[in-house]
Design a protein around this motif. Structure first.
Motif, PDB file in Angstrom:
ATOM      1  N   UNK A 121       0.860  -1.276  -0.022  1.00 34.84           N
ATOM      2  CA  UNK A 121      -0.076   0.062  -0.094  1.00 34.84           C
ATOM      3  C   UNK A 121       0.828   1.402   0.155  1.00 34.84           C
ATOM      4  N   UNK A 122       1.979   1.119   0.776  1.00 32.13           N
ATOM      5  CA  UNK A 122       2.782   2.444   0.707  1.00 32.13           C
ATOM      6  C   UNK A 122       3.553   2.632  -0.322  1.00 32.13           C
ATOM      7  N   UNK A 123       3.702   1.481  -0.916  1.00 29.60           N
ATOM      8  CA  UNK A 123       4.659   1.655  -2.216  1.00 29.60           C
ATOM      9  C   UNK A 123       3.804   2.003  -3.409  1.00 29.60           C
ATOM     10  N   UNK A 124       2.639   1.658  -3.517  1.00 24.28           N
ATOM     11  CA  UNK A 124       1.598   1.943  -4.559  1.00 24.28           C
ATOM     12  C   UNK A 124       1.284   3.683  -4.262  1.00 24.28           C
ATOM     13  N   UNK A 125       1.217   4.189  -3.291  1.00 16.92           N
ATOM     14  CA  UNK A 125       0.855   5.366  -2.833  1.00 16.92           C
ATOM     15  C   UNK A 125       1.972   6.638  -3.260  1.00 16.92           C
ATOM     16  N   UNK A 126       3.220   5.669  -2.776  1.00 14.89           N
ATOM     17  CA  UNK A 126       4.308   6.616  -2.942  1.00 14.89           C
ATOM     18  C   UNK A 126       4.491   6.919  -4.647  1.00 14.89           C
ATOM     19  N   UNK A 127       4.242   5.589  -5.179  1.00 13.19           N
ATOM     20  CA  UNK A 127       4.447   5.661  -6.691  1.00 13.19           C
ATOM     21  C   UNK A 127       3.535   6.691  -7.369  1.00 13.19           C
ATOM     22  N   UNK A 128       2.412   6.618  -6.980  1.00 12.39           N
ATOM     23  CA  UNK A 128       1.274   7.873  -7.143  1.00 12.39           C
ATOM     24  C   UNK A 128       1.884   9.158  -6.925  1.00 12.39           C
ATOM     25  N   UNK A 129       2.478   9.370  -5.887  1.00 10.32           N
ATOM     26  CA  UNK A 129       2.979  10.808  -5.269  1.00 10.32           C
ATOM     27  C   UNK A 129       4.200  10.971  -6.382  1.00 10.32           C
TER      28      UNK A 129
END
Length: 210
Positions: A121-129
């Motif tokens: 979840x953190x990886x996906x959100x950071x990727x979007x950011x």
């Protein structure tokens, strides 16, 4: 467990997730300049970049392209994530900037892992950011930078993602990526050389200021 997965993502993901990726991930390799994702494609897999660099482009109705951003090893593409989740056609073209190795993950696992693994979840959100930040930089560059500044930023970005201060690139390729004419690019490259920011050779450009 796949060594490349541990090397690139071992510090991000827990052991169980790394094992899942290793079990279901499919490795694919692409040669430099080959198209990885085409405009209008339906995306069925999410890529994790193991090695190399990928150029993400948009195309207008006349078929002219503009570079949006680059992906490096350890990255994934927010545009791909969006298409996977929304089951929509790709609005970007992804081209291998160098030789590329990818791990492809089935899109069905994306939502499942969002609830199963907090690190995912953190990886996906950071990727979007990260991708949104890069898109904003691209917009700022087009809106506020002079063409010579855009050109120099493009060259530096290209050098950083390829980890090489000598770029094998033609004036025509640069003009296509920056959506301008080859004559303009040739003139501005000479200007940058006179300012001692780059050095021009017959088939390459050396970046002197990184």
């Amino acid at each position: 467990m796949h060594t490349d997965i541990v090397t690139n993502f071992g510090y991000l993901f827990e052991k169980e997730l790394l094992e899942d990726i290793s079990k279901i991930g499919i490795t694919k390799n692409f040669k430099a300049d080959s198209t990885i994702i085409e405009l209008g494609d339906y995306i069925k897999s999410m890529p994790l970049l193991i090695s190399g660099a990928i150029k993400i482009l948009r195309e207008d109705e006349k078929g002219e392209e503009l570079v949006l951003y680059y992906l490096e090893k350890g990255d994934t593409c927010a545009m791909t994530l969006s298409c996977c989740m929304g089951q929509t056609k790709s609005k970007i073209r992804a081209v291998a900037e160098t030789d590329v190795s990818l791990i492809l993950l089935p899109k069905e696992k994306m939502a499942e892992w969002l609830t199963s693994y907090k690190t995912w979840q953190s990886f996906i959100l950071q990727s979007y950011h990260n991708r949104v930040e890069e898109l904003l930089q691209a917009v700022d560059t087009i809106a506020f930078f002079k063409m010579d500044e855009r050109l120099f930023k493009y060259l530096k970005d290209k050098a950083m993602v390829t980890h090489n201060d000598v770029l094998q690139v033609t004036h025509k390729q640069i003009s296509e990526d920056l959506h301008t004419s080859r004559v303009v690019i040739s003139r501005l490259l000479k200007k940058l050389e006179n300012e001692q920011k780059i050095q021009l050779f017959r088939n390459s450009i050396k970046i002197l200021e990184l």
